[in-house]
Design a protein around this motif. Structure first.
Motif, mmCIF file in Angstrom:
data_model
loop_
_atom_site.group_PDB
_atom_site.id
_atom_site.type_symbol
_atom_site.label_atom_id
_atom_site.label_comp_id
_atom_site.label_asym_id
_atom_site.label_seq_id
_atom_site.Cartn_x
_atom_site.Cartn_y
_atom_site.Cartn_z
ATOM 1 N N THR A 83 0.832 -1.209 0.000
ATOM 2 C CA THR A 83 0.000 0.000 0.000
ATOM 3 C C THR A 83 0.862 1.252 0.000
ATOM 4 O OG1 THR A 83 -1.672 -1.228 1.268
ATOM 5 C CG2 THR A 83 -1.882 1.164 1.185
ATOM 6 N N TYR A 84 1.909 1.231 0.834
ATOM 7 C CA TYR A 84 2.841 2.368 0.912
ATOM 8 C C TYR A 84 3.473 2.637 -0.451
ATOM 9 C CZ TYR A 84 6.962 5.028 2.507
ATOM 10 O OH TYR A 84 7.932 5.976 2.670
ATOM 11 N N ALA A 85 3.868 1.557 -1.148
ATOM 12 C CA ALA A 85 4.509 1.711 -2.454
ATOM 13 C C ALA A 85 3.563 2.341 -3.466
ATOM 14 C CB ALA A 85 4.996 0.357 -2.959
ATOM 15 N N TRP A 86 2.297 1.903 -3.485
ATOM 16 C CA TRP A 86 1.363 2.435 -4.471
ATOM 17 C C TRP A 86 0.957 3.872 -4.158
ATOM 18 C CZ3 TRP A 86 0.357 1.245 -9.224
ATOM 19 C CH2 TRP A 86 0.641 -0.039 -9.678
ATOM 20 N N ILE A 87 0.824 4.207 -2.871
ATOM 21 C CA ILE A 87 0.569 5.615 -2.527
ATOM 22 C C ILE A 87 1.744 6.479 -2.985
ATOM 23 C CG2 ILE A 87 0.314 7.249 -0.615
ATOM 24 C CD1 ILE A 87 -1.235 5.117 0.887
ATOM 25 N N GLY A 88 2.961 5.985 -2.761
ATOM 26 C CA GLY A 88 4.146 6.723 -3.198
ATOM 27 C C GLY A 88 4.232 6.844 -4.707
ATOM 28 N N VAL A 227 13.237 -4.555 -2.406
ATOM 29 C CA VAL A 227 12.296 -4.101 -3.444
ATOM 30 C C VAL A 227 10.937 -4.741 -3.213
ATOM 31 C CG1 VAL A 227 11.804 -3.992 -5.914
ATOM 32 C CG2 VAL A 227 14.168 -3.804 -5.100
ATOM 33 N N THR A 228 9.903 -3.931 -3.067
ATOM 34 C CA THR A 228 8.552 -4.419 -2.812
ATOM 35 C C THR A 228 7.930 -4.970 -4.096
ATOM 36 O OG1 THR A 228 8.254 -2.745 -1.089
ATOM 37 C CG2 THR A 228 6.263 -3.779 -1.963
ATOM 38 N N ASP A 229 7.266 -6.105 -3.994
ATOM 39 C CA ASP A 229 6.542 -6.674 -5.135
ATOM 40 C C ASP A 229 5.205 -5.953 -5.260
ATOM 41 O OD1 ASP A 229 5.411 -8.138 -7.132
ATOM 42 O OD2 ASP A 229 5.431 -10.071 -6.078
ATOM 43 N N ILE A 230 5.204 -4.888 -6.037
ATOM 44 C CA ILE A 230 4.003 -4.052 -6.125
ATOM 45 C C ILE A 230 2.855 -4.740 -6.857
ATOM 46 C CG2 ILE A 230 5.317 -1.913 -5.979
ATOM 47 C CD1 ILE A 230 5.068 -1.633 -8.983
ATOM 48 N N MET A 231 3.145 -5.773 -7.658
ATOM 49 C CA MET A 231 2.088 -6.458 -8.391
ATOM 50 C C MET A 231 1.364 -7.484 -7.525
ATOM 51 S SD MET A 231 2.400 -4.689 -10.970
ATOM 52 C CE MET A 231 0.987 -5.407 -11.788
ATOM 53 N N VAL A 233 -0.040 -6.839 -4.784
ATOM 54 C CA VAL A 233 -1.116 -6.146 -4.086
ATOM 55 C C VAL A 233 -2.413 -6.300 -4.883
ATOM 56 C CG1 VAL A 233 -1.886 -3.889 -3.248
ATOM 57 C CG2 VAL A 233 0.526 -4.501 -3.150
ATOM 58 N N PRO A 234 -3.557 -6.531 -4.226
ATOM 59 C CA PRO A 234 -4.833 -6.615 -4.948
ATOM 60 C C PRO A 234 -5.083 -5.372 -5.804
ATOM 61 C CG PRO A 234 -5.110 -7.326 -2.682
ATOM 62 C CD PRO A 234 -3.723 -6.783 -2.778
ATOM 63 N N ASN A 235 -5.736 -5.551 -6.925
ATOM 64 C CA ASN A 235 -5.967 -4.443 -7.853
ATOM 65 C C ASN A 235 -6.753 -3.302 -7.216
ATOM 66 O OD1 ASN A 235 -4.589 -5.656 -9.984
ATOM 67 N ND2 ASN A 235 -6.416 -6.758 -10.695
ATOM 68 N N TRP A 236 -7.711 -3.635 -6.341
ATOM 69 C CA TRP A 236 -8.509 -2.576 -5.736
ATOM 70 C C TRP A 236 -7.661 -1.700 -4.813
ATOM 71 C CZ3 TRP A 236 -9.258 -1.804 -0.546
ATOM 72 C CH2 TRP A 236 -8.925 -2.856 0.324
ATOM 73 N N VAL A 237 -6.601 -2.293 -4.204
ATOM 74 C CA VAL A 237 -5.698 -1.515 -3.350
ATOM 75 C C VAL A 237 -4.884 -0.549 -4.205
ATOM 76 C CG1 VAL A 237 -3.749 -1.636 -1.761
ATOM 77 C CG2 VAL A 237 -5.602 -3.296 -1.580
ATOM 78 N N LYS A 238 -4.474 -1.018 -5.391
ATOM 79 C CA LYS A 238 -3.713 -0.150 -6.292
ATOM 80 C C LYS A 238 -4.505 1.104 -6.632
ATOM 81 C CE LYS A 238 -1.598 -4.228 -8.439
ATOM 82 N NZ LYS A 238 -1.492 -5.030 -9.679
ATOM 83 N N VAL A 288 11.280 5.863 -6.154
ATOM 84 C CA VAL A 288 12.294 4.867 -5.770
ATOM 85 C C VAL A 288 12.172 4.508 -4.296
ATOM 86 C CG1 VAL A 288 14.772 4.471 -5.507
ATOM 87 C CG2 VAL A 288 13.897 5.531 -7.590
ATOM 88 N N THR A 289 12.063 5.510 -3.439
ATOM 89 C CA THR A 289 11.959 5.223 -2.001
ATOM 90 C C THR A 289 10.674 4.462 -1.676
ATOM 91 O OG1 THR A 289 11.006 7.442 -1.670
ATOM 92 C CG2 THR A 289 13.365 7.189 -1.273
ATOM 93 N N SER A 290 9.604 4.744 -2.403
ATOM 94 C CA SER A 290 8.341 4.049 -2.154
ATOM 95 C C SER A 290 8.460 2.563 -2.483
ATOM 96 C CB SER A 290 7.219 4.680 -2.985
ATOM 97 O OG SER A 290 7.052 6.041 -2.680
ATOM 98 N N ILE A 291 9.022 2.247 -3.638
ATOM 99 C CA ILE A 291 9.138 0.856 -4.069
ATOM 100 C C ILE A 291 10.123 0.087 -3.191
ATOM 101 C CG2 ILE A 291 9.875 -0.630 -5.988
ATOM 102 C CD1 ILE A 291 8.805 1.517 -7.889
ATOM 103 N N CYS A 292 11.130 0.774 -2.689
ATOM 104 C CA CYS A 292 12.142 0.114 -1.844
ATOM 105 C C CYS A 292 11.747 0.102 -0.366
ATOM 106 C CB CYS A 292 13.489 0.808 -2.007
ATOM 107 S SG CYS A 292 14.217 0.609 -3.649
ATOM 108 N N GLY A 293 10.584 0.630 -0.034
ATOM 109 C CA GLY A 293 10.156 0.641 1.364
ATOM 110 C C GLY A 293 10.994 1.551 2.230
#
Length: 468
Positions: A83-88, A227-231, A233-238, A288-293
């Motif tokens: 969630t943090y990654a997608w908000i970022g 590296v966060t696996d952003i895919m 995450v459920p689509n509705w969260v994205k 970058v910081t979002s995807i890397c947590g």
């Protein structure tokens, strides 16, 4: 001198914010992430940005927003890092749109009313939070009164030494070059004095101070990949992550642009195109910081203003006694070397830095807040509002000659009210509204003029717009 000064000023808050995040996120984020985000983002920004005098760091408002985000994720059972990654990511997209459409030009609608009120808020936070750390020791039953008193004395000695050595620049003693050199290294000397004083107290009274604590390795605070696996995450969260992204974008936009504006205005610098370039790189760093947590970072007001002041040459006007800027050394080397050292600190300097008492750093934090207050006309006018006798008003202030005393006090009280509301909101459950309040400072000033509280001539004198 500037690098040594800012190294301690930037590293200690990074560790402190790391401790706050560790508590607020149940150990998912910590000092390792804050230091890496500061170092990596700071190096990229120093090399590529348009205004390298601004220093990137994790700020208190961003940390608060992250803590609220974690609580929300835990409440609804959402994966925090995804969630943090997608908000970022959505925040990064919004900031990129701002950059490529030149919307950073909106900063031209800010005036000293916004700049000074925001700068005062940040400076007060530094002073209050550093003082709170010392004061709360007296109310902690697990800490002896002797240790609490020793910590308070050590913090006062450190802060007092920094002030005294810094003021040596303005003394009549010795050659000007020597005075400036000693004054430039004031915080570094003050830290050394504070450490020696603390060691003397510890040796005589048999207690030990809490020291600066750095992470043991470069591993994440919890067992996870960098590296966060952003895919995953459920689509509705994205899609749902798009809802809080505008507030986060406003927060980073306001922090970044107001700080850069203050940096430019404080010494008469003009870099209009740099606002867009800086926002462009901030957008990519946020992604970058979002995807890397890693924690989000942006221009830090206190660090940036302190950076500029440490590279500023001044002289004192004998007629008015006020300082006049004679030059500013603009350079990318200080932020570049600073952030390289911060990154290297968790590998090579842990043993040395681990000997510095936290109370010494609290004293330096307080000094940073006081240094950021210097030159803030709003805070100077706060003192004027306490004076009831017009004959006692400082003759050196141009404001006392351009507007009446009641008008001066009315404008200052309006700023005090805005500062008080922001201070209350930042510590309330509605803390996520904090970015909106910062943005609302401009409209408040406009309403004050439209409502007839001040004439246009009075606003021009009290709140002149600084060319950016």
């Amino acid at each position: 001198a500037s690098v040594f000064f800012l190294f301690f000023a930037a590293l200690a808050p990074a560790v402190a914010f790391g401790a706050v995040l560790t508590s607020a996120t149940a150990g998912m984020l910590g000092a390792t992430e804050v230091i890496l985000a500061t170092a990596i983002g700071g190096v990229l920004y120093a090399v590529l940005c348009g205004q390298p005098m601004s220093i990137l760091a994790s700020t208190g408002s961003v940390v608060t927003y992250t803590a609220i985000l974690y609580t929300t994720c835990a409440q609804y059972g959402l994966p925090f890092f995804g969630t943090y990654a997608w908000i970022g990511i959505w925040t990064s997209v919004l900031l990129m749109i701002v950059a490529v459409t030149s919307s950073s030009n909106l900063v031209r609608f800010f005036t000293k009313f916004t700049d000074e009120t925001f700068a005062a808020l940040v400076a007060c936070i530094f002073c209050v939070e550093s003082a709170k750390k010392i004061i709360m020791m007296f109310f902690n039953p697990s800490i002896s009164s002797t240790l609490a008193m020793g910590s308070a004395l050590t913090a006062l000695v450190t802060c007092g030494s920094a002030i005294a050595i810094s003021n040596f620049k303005r003394s009549p003693y010795g050659p000007e070059g020597v005075r400036n050199l000693i004054g430039d290294f004031a915080p570094t000397f003050a830290i050394a004095i504070g450490c020696v004083f603390g060691a003397w107290l510890a040796g005589n009274y048999g207690f030990s101070f809490d020291a600066l604590s750095l992470p043991a390795s470069l591993a994440p605070s919890m067992a996870r990949p960098w590296v966060t696996d952003i895919m995953a995450v459920p689509n509705w969260v994205k899609l749902a992550a798009l809802a809080p992204a505008p507030a986060c974008a406003i927060l980073l936009y306001m922090d970044q642009n107001i700080t850069t504006r203050l940096v430019n205005a404080s010494k008469g610098l003009k870099k209009p195109g740099a606002y867009h370039l800086d926002m462009f790189w901030l957008s990519l760093i946020t992604a970058v910081t979002s995807i890397c947590g890693l924690p989000w970072i942006c221009a830090s007001t206190v660090h940036s203003l302190t950076h500029v002041k440490s590279l500023t040459d001044v002289k004192q006007d004998p007629a008015t006694g006020r300082e006049e800027v004679t030059g500013v050394t603009e350079t990318r080397w200080t932020p570049l070397v600073l952030n390289l050292l911060i990154g290297a600190s968790i590998i090579f300097l842990k043993d040395i830095l681990g000997q510095i008492p936290m109370c010494v750093l609290s004293g330096i934090f307080f000094y940073l807040g006081l240094a950021a207050m210097r030159g803030n006309e709003f805070l100077e006018r706060v003192g004027m509002t306490l004076i009831t006798d017009p004959a006692k008003m400082p003759a050196s202030s141009p404001l006392t000659k351009s507007v009446s005393l009641p008008t001066l006090k009315k404008f200052t009280i309006m700023q005090i009210a805005c500062l008080a509301v922001m201070w209350w909101i930042k510590g309330s459950p509605a803390a996520m509204l904090f970015p909106i309040l910062i943005a609302a400072l401009g409209p408040v000033r406009i309403v004050a003029g439209k409502a007839g509280w001040f004439t246009q001539e009075e606003l021009n004198a009290l709140d002149e717009q600084v060319e950016t």
